[in-house]
Each structure stands twice: as C-alpha cells, then as structure tokens.
Design an enzyme around this catalytic site. Sequence first.
Site: not given
Ligand code: URA
Length: 440
Positions: A82, A168
């Site tokens: 990731h 968010r």
């Molecule tokens: N990628 C995500 O999956 N979540 C985050 O909060 C920031 C980047």
Amino acid sequence: MLVTDLIAKKRDGAILSQEEIEFFVSGYTKNEIPDYQASAFLMACFLRGLTPKETSFLTGAMVRSGEVLNLSSVPGIKADKHSTGGVGDGISLALAPLVAACGVPVPMISGRALGHTGGTLDKLESIPGFRTDLSKDQFIKQLKEIGICMIGQTLSIAPADKKIYALRDVTSTVESISLISASIMSKKIAEGTDVLILDVKTGSGAFMKDKKSAKALAKAMLDIGRRARKKMAALITDMNQPLGKMIGNALEIEQTIELLKGEENRLTRDFVELTDVLGGWMLCLGGKAKTSNEGRAKIRSARQDGSGLAKFKEMIQAQGGDVSVCDHPQKILPQARVKKAVLSPWKGYVNVLEAKSLGLSALLLGAGRQTKESAIDFSAGIILHKKIGDTVERGEMIAELLTTTHESSLKIAEEKFLSGLKVSKVKPKPVRLIHDILRT
Ligand code: URA
C-alpha cells in the site's frame, strides 16, 4: 452513552476506552450519529491525537464494521503493498503481477484518485473492459486460479472507514497520523492479507511533507499491524518529484507495459528501482526469498524474462479487459486529442520538479476528479522529458501536456506545471529515493 460526552472528553484531551470508540464507529456507520456530531468528534481526534491503543481500538472497530475476508483457501502466504499516495505512482500496476509471477499471491484492494494523487483503480479502468468491481467470491476464485486480483473497496470491506473517510475529506481532518493509519490498516486487515509492505511517501507531493511525520505514520501503521499479527515492512520514500516519466491513467498503463517488457531508461530508473525493492520485500516476507535482496533479483528477472507481463495479461483477461493492450498499447488505450509542449524558460539543471504542482497540473488536464462527480479523461496527463538533475536548454521541451476533454485548461495547467519547476546553474545533489526501511 452520549455522543456529546465523547466529543467533550476528546476535546479536553482525555483517553477514550474501547467501548466508547466502538460506540462512535458503530453509531456513525448505522446512521445513528449525525454528520455534525461525527465531524466534531473527528476534529477533536485530529487536534488532540489518539494514543497507539486508541488508534488500535479505532482500527478494530472499523474492521468489525464489515466483513473480514478469509483467504485461507488460497494456498501460500498472501502479500499486498500500500502506498500512502503520490504522483506518477503507478508502482502497484507492475509490482503486483511481478510478485504474483514469482509465486506470492497478491490480493490487492486499491483506491481511486484523491486530490492531486492518482488511484490504481482509475488507471486499471483505462484498459477497455477492465472490471474492478468483482464480488468477494470472484476475488477469491481469481486469486486461487491465477494468484492475483486487483479490485476496489467493496461495500462490505470496512464500511465505517468509507463513511468516515468521506466525511474527513470535506472537514479538513485527513492529515492526521492516527486517522490515516487506522483508515489504511482497517482496509488491509479486512482484506485478509498475511504480509503488507507500506510505501510511505514524504515530500511535496505526499500527505506527510517531512520525513519525521512520514516515519511517525509508518510506525503507527506498523504498530497496528503488529497487534493484528501481520508481517510488515515500511519504506519511507521520496515524493518530491513524480515517479517515472508518466502522470495520468492510460499513460501509466503504457509505462507499466514498457517496464514489464524489460524496457527502462533514465526517466524511469526511480520507478524501476522502487518496484524491485518493494517486490523484494514482498517476496522475502512472503517466503519466496531468503533476503529482500534475493527477492529483488527475482523481481528483476520476472521483469526481464516476460513472466511479469504474462501474469499482467492473465489478470487483464480474467477481469474482462482487452489483452491486446499489451501488444498495441497506443492503439487500444485512449489517446489524447490535444498535446502541448512545455518549454523550459531557462538554461541549466532541473533543480525542482515539484510533485504536487505537477499532480495538480495533470488534474486540471482531466486526469483526476475536481469534484466527486467529475468523469476522468483517461487519455489526459503529462509525459516528462526531464527529471531532477538533468540539463536543459532555454526553449527545450521539458514535458508534454495531454488532454482530450480539457483543452481550455491547457494554459492554466502549463502555468501550474511551471510553478513547480526550478532550473539552477549548479547541479543539484542526486535525489535519495529510499530514506528509511522499518520492520515489525
Ligand atoms: N488513504 C486512506 O485510505 N486513508 C487515509 O486516511 C489517507 C489515505
């Protein structure tokens, strides 16, 4: 329990219990807590921070909000990677088939473009017919059959994260180490991978602008991974300039095919190096190499002997895409109607090629979404002809801007590009690609 009490408790800097965090996550996911109270709670978490234990409770609650995939029927140690997000960061596209070709199954659940950063799903969808919306059963079946599957976050995987992340995004509470790490790790734990390699970006094009905060983010994610018994490594890598030479969806697929054919050059050297290093760690923790260096050599071979490309083709075929893209990328992938050369206003050495400005320039050309509803122009983006440290003449082409749907934005896209360019008389120090490697 009252939500107002939880908000006040965090606002005043107190530490929340597992029960309180579960109450918030489950209440918000079930629409029992309204957005305005959830926003206040998230802002309190953002400003006060969460302890490692609270972050782990939040992650656990988000994992339990949905389904946890059981991949035990897929033989072998499963490994995923990731990235925290960057510009020109199409590494997963080449990395996943290379690792799968070396015998480590890769269950990959990826995201879409976010702000100035690109998304693996959008890039894959620029291949005509390619489907990223497979069901859980199709995902597992494909993993068993060919050892690789790349899909998007389904409704059943960490639905609380999906909802909280959307909130968010519009309440300026993204750049919090605790909230980012819980968000990323909840998806990765729910996805059922055994091994996870993190590419934590630092620099102008990353969420974490400096190395110290990137390292803190990496540590927070490793801590969650350790509690969830995942084998992990985290690389802190540079995102001051874009990776490789292409920025944009179809363009990054074209670059992937080139790399999987073993082609590389000065402009893609950083991309190739990072692919090999990340792949080396995936093979090492996935049990197919004794050391990450041995793994790295195996990934290099898979790039050069065509086995990575063969695996990429198998995946495209299995997910409904047009496999002939690998033989005739420019014929099959969407091609831009308009191209514009960006010429260097100065002579000297390229000193700054700011990832964020270039990412925003590509966004203005249509390669990303300016609103949630925007359609992506798969053909749009930037081809770089220079990278940091290269010499450039005044009036020499530094990059090409490409678009089909955003011709009227070419001028501001060029201005945005040039705002991120600095040319100096003195040769800059070589860019350090990998700053640090951390392990669980
Ligand atoms: N990628 C995500 O999956 N979540 C985050 O909060 C920031 C980047």
